[in-house]
Design a protein around this motif. Structure first.
Motif, PDB file in Angstrom:
ATOM      1  N   ILE A   1       0.849  -1.189   0.000  1.00  0.00           N
ATOM      2  CA  ILE A   1       0.000   0.000   0.000  1.00  0.00           C
ATOM      3  C   ILE A   1       0.885   1.239   0.000  1.00  0.00           C
ATOM      4  O   ILE A   1       1.715   1.425   0.890  1.00  0.00           O
ATOM      5  CB  ILE A   1      -0.949   0.007   1.208  1.00  0.00           C
ATOM      6  CG1 ILE A   1      -1.885  -1.206   1.136  1.00  0.00           C
ATOM      7  CG2 ILE A   1      -1.752   1.313   1.255  1.00  0.00           C
ATOM      8  CD1 ILE A   1      -2.797  -1.362   2.323  1.00  0.00           C
ATOM      9  N   LEU A   2       0.713   2.071  -1.027  1.00  0.00           N
ATOM     10  CA  LEU A   2       1.461   3.325  -1.131  1.00  0.00           C
ATOM     11  C   LEU A   2       0.708   4.473  -0.475  1.00  0.00           C
ATOM     12  O   LEU A   2       1.300   5.320   0.184  1.00  0.00           O
ATOM     13  CB  LEU A   2       1.750   3.659  -2.592  1.00  0.00           C
ATOM     14  CG  LEU A   2       2.647   2.672  -3.340  1.00  0.00           C
ATOM     15  CD1 LEU A   2       2.808   3.096  -4.794  1.00  0.00           C
ATOM     16  CD2 LEU A   2       3.999   2.553  -2.657  1.00  0.00           C
ATOM     17  N   LYS A   3      -0.616   4.544  -0.699  1.00  0.00           N
ATOM     18  CA  LYS A   3      -1.423   5.575  -0.044  1.00  0.00           C
ATOM     19  C   LYS A   3      -2.899   5.244  -0.157  1.00  0.00           C
ATOM     20  O   LYS A   3      -3.342   4.604  -1.107  1.00  0.00           O
ATOM     21  CB  LYS A   3      -1.144   6.960  -0.621  1.00  0.00           C
ATOM     22  CG  LYS A   3      -1.581   7.159  -2.049  1.00  0.00           C
ATOM     23  CD  LYS A   3      -1.256   8.583  -2.513  1.00  0.00           C
ATOM     24  CE  LYS A   3      -1.444   8.706  -3.999  1.00  0.00           C
ATOM     25  NZ  LYS A   3      -1.121  10.029  -4.499  1.00  0.00           N
ATOM     26  N   TRP A   4      -3.629   5.688   0.854  1.00  0.00           N
ATOM     27  CA  TRP A   4      -5.080   5.600   0.848  1.00  0.00           C
ATOM     28  C   TRP A   4      -5.628   6.916   0.309  1.00  0.00           C
ATOM     29  O   TRP A   4      -5.140   7.983   0.672  1.00  0.00           O
ATOM     30  CB  TRP A   4      -5.617   5.344   2.258  1.00  0.00           C
ATOM     31  CG  TRP A   4      -5.463   3.917   2.678  1.00  0.00           C
ATOM     32  CD1 TRP A   4      -4.448   3.379   3.417  1.00  0.00           C
ATOM     33  CD2 TRP A   4      -6.353   2.854   2.368  1.00  0.00           C
ATOM     34  NE1 TRP A   4      -4.647   2.037   3.581  1.00  0.00           N
ATOM     35  CE2 TRP A   4      -5.814   1.681   2.945  1.00  0.00           C
ATOM     36  CE3 TRP A   4      -7.539   2.757   1.651  1.00  0.00           C
ATOM     37  CZ2 TRP A   4      -6.433   0.439   2.831  1.00  0.00           C
ATOM     38  CZ3 TRP A   4      -8.152   1.524   1.543  1.00  0.00           C
ATOM     39  CH2 TRP A   4      -7.608   0.374   2.120  1.00  0.00           C
ATOM     40  N   LEU A   5      -6.638   6.832  -0.527  1.00  0.00           N
ATOM     41  CA  LEU A   5      -7.282   8.016  -1.089  1.00  0.00           C
ATOM     42  C   LEU A   5      -8.584   8.340  -0.364  1.00  0.00           C
ATOM     43  O   LEU A   5      -9.241   9.322  -0.695  1.00  0.00           O
ATOM     44  CB  LEU A   5      -7.552   7.798  -2.582  1.00  0.00           C
ATOM     45  CG  LEU A   5      -6.321   7.418  -3.415  1.00  0.00           C
ATOM     46  CD1 LEU A   5      -6.727   7.104  -4.843  1.00  0.00           C
ATOM     47  CD2 LEU A   5      -5.291   8.522  -3.385  1.00  0.00           C
ATOM     48  N   VAL A   6      -8.949   7.489   0.600  1.00  0.00           N
ATOM     49  CA  VAL A   6     -10.180   7.664   1.374  1.00  0.00           C
ATOM     50  C   VAL A   6      -9.860   7.507   2.853  1.00  0.00           C
ATOM     51  O   VAL A   6      -8.798   7.001   3.222  1.00  0.00           O
ATOM     52  CB  VAL A   6     -11.269   6.633   0.959  1.00  0.00           C
ATOM     53  CG1 VAL A   6     -11.704   6.846  -0.478  1.00  0.00           C
ATOM     54  CG2 VAL A   6     -10.793   5.213   1.173  1.00  0.00           C
ATOM     55  N   ASN A   7     -10.804   7.927   3.672  1.00  0.00           N
ATOM     56  CA  ASN A   7     -10.692   7.784   5.128  1.00  0.00           C
ATOM     57  C   ASN A   7     -11.927   7.070   5.654  1.00  0.00           C
ATOM     58  O   ASN A   7     -12.959   7.012   4.973  1.00  0.00           O
ATOM     59  CB  ASN A   7     -10.605   9.166   5.789  1.00  0.00           C
ATOM     60  CG  ASN A   7      -9.361   9.914   5.382  1.00  0.00           C
ATOM     61  OD1 ASN A   7      -8.255   9.453   5.624  1.00  0.00           O
ATOM     62  ND2 ASN A   7      -9.536  11.062   4.748  1.00  0.00           N
TER      63      ASN A   7
ATOM     64  N   GLU B   1     -11.548   4.988  -7.185  1.00  0.00           N
ATOM     65  CA  GLU B   1     -10.220   4.617  -6.706  1.00  0.00           C
ATOM     66  C   GLU B   1     -10.140   4.911  -5.214  1.00  0.00           C
ATOM     67  O   GLU B   1     -10.460   6.013  -4.773  1.00  0.00           O
ATOM     68  CB  GLU B   1      -9.152   5.390  -7.466  1.00  0.00           C
ATOM     69  CG  GLU B   1      -9.109   5.012  -8.935  1.00  0.00           C
ATOM     70  CD  GLU B   1      -8.147   5.851  -9.754  1.00  0.00           C
ATOM     71  OE1 GLU B   1      -7.751   6.945  -9.305  1.00  0.00           O
ATOM     72  OE2 GLU B   1      -7.799   5.402 -10.863  1.00  0.00           O
ATOM     73  N   ILE B   2      -9.717   3.899  -4.432  1.00  0.00           N
ATOM     74  CA  ILE B   2      -9.680   4.078  -2.980  1.00  0.00           C
ATOM     75  C   ILE B   2      -8.279   3.963  -2.388  1.00  0.00           C
ATOM     76  O   ILE B   2      -8.028   4.472  -1.307  1.00  0.00           O
ATOM     77  CB  ILE B   2     -10.658   3.122  -2.260  1.00  0.00           C
ATOM     78  CG1 ILE B   2     -10.389   1.666  -2.629  1.00  0.00           C
ATOM     79  CG2 ILE B   2     -12.097   3.510  -2.570  1.00  0.00           C
ATOM     80  CD1 ILE B   2     -11.252   0.669  -1.874  1.00  0.00           C
ATOM     81  N   CYS B   3      -7.365   3.274  -3.077  1.00  0.00           N
ATOM     82  CA  CYS B   3      -5.976   3.261  -2.612  1.00  0.00           C
ATOM     83  C   CYS B   3      -5.043   2.913  -3.762  1.00  0.00           C
ATOM     84  O   CYS B   3      -5.475   2.375  -4.784  1.00  0.00           O
ATOM     85  CB  CYS B   3      -5.767   2.342  -1.413  1.00  0.00           C
ATOM     86  SG  CYS B   3      -5.663   0.591  -1.733  1.00  0.00           S
ATOM     87  N   GLU B   4      -3.766   3.256  -3.569  1.00  0.00           N
ATOM     88  CA  GLU B   4      -2.747   2.955  -4.563  1.00  0.00           C
ATOM     89  C   GLU B   4      -1.819   1.898  -3.998  1.00  0.00           C
ATOM     90  O   GLU B   4      -1.403   1.989  -2.837  1.00  0.00           O
ATOM     91  CB  GLU B   4      -1.951   4.222  -4.904  1.00  0.00           C
ATOM     92  CG  GLU B   4      -0.914   3.988  -5.982  1.00  0.00           C
ATOM     93  CD  GLU B   4      -0.154   5.250  -6.361  1.00  0.00           C
ATOM     94  OE1 GLU B   4       0.645   5.181  -7.307  1.00  0.00           O
ATOM     95  OE2 GLU B   4      -0.351   6.304  -5.714  1.00  0.00           O
ATOM     96  N   ILE B   5      -1.525   0.884  -4.813  1.00  0.00           N
ATOM     97  CA  ILE B   5      -0.615  -0.168  -4.391  1.00  0.00           C
ATOM     98  C   ILE B   5       0.535  -0.302  -5.389  1.00  0.00           C
ATOM     99  O   ILE B   5       0.418   0.095  -6.547  1.00  0.00           O
ATOM    100  CB  ILE B   5      -1.323  -1.532  -4.233  1.00  0.00           C
ATOM    101  CG1 ILE B   5      -1.921  -2.013  -5.559  1.00  0.00           C
ATOM    102  CG2 ILE B   5      -2.359  -1.486  -3.132  1.00  0.00           C
ATOM    103  CD1 ILE B   5      -2.436  -3.445  -5.540  1.00  0.00           C
TER     104      ILE B   5
END
Length: 80
Positions: free
Chosen positions: A19-25, A35-39
């Motif tokens: 997991i590089l970053k989450w785009l949601v909380n 899109e909810i996270c970047e891997i």
């Protein structure tokens, strides 16, 4: 209904995703295909998309950590 967010299998050789970053909380409303996270995989960076309309209820996957394909990294409360 509570649904899992999993590390998707994006290629026949893919075994893990970091997991590089989450785009949601937690608490965010999401739509199917959003899109909810970047891997990061062995070969590329990719976006994980929501499979459901609903609300993010839990994020268990930590940024910087690597997870196996299919492993749960969060939950969505699906709208009915």
């Amino acid at each position: 209904m509570k649904q899992e967010i999993n590390i998707p299998k994006l290629g026949s050789e893919m075994k893990t995703g970091q997991i590089l970053k989450w785009l949601v909380n937690v608490g965010d409303q999401v739509e199917e295909d959003q899109e909810i996270c970047e891997i990061k995989t062995e070969k590329m960076n990719a976006m994980v998309e929501s499979l459901y309309d609903g609300v993010i209820t839990e994020i268990t996957g930590k940024v910087g950590e690597t997870y196996n394909v299919g492993e749960v990294i969060g939950y969505i409360e699906e709208e009915e």
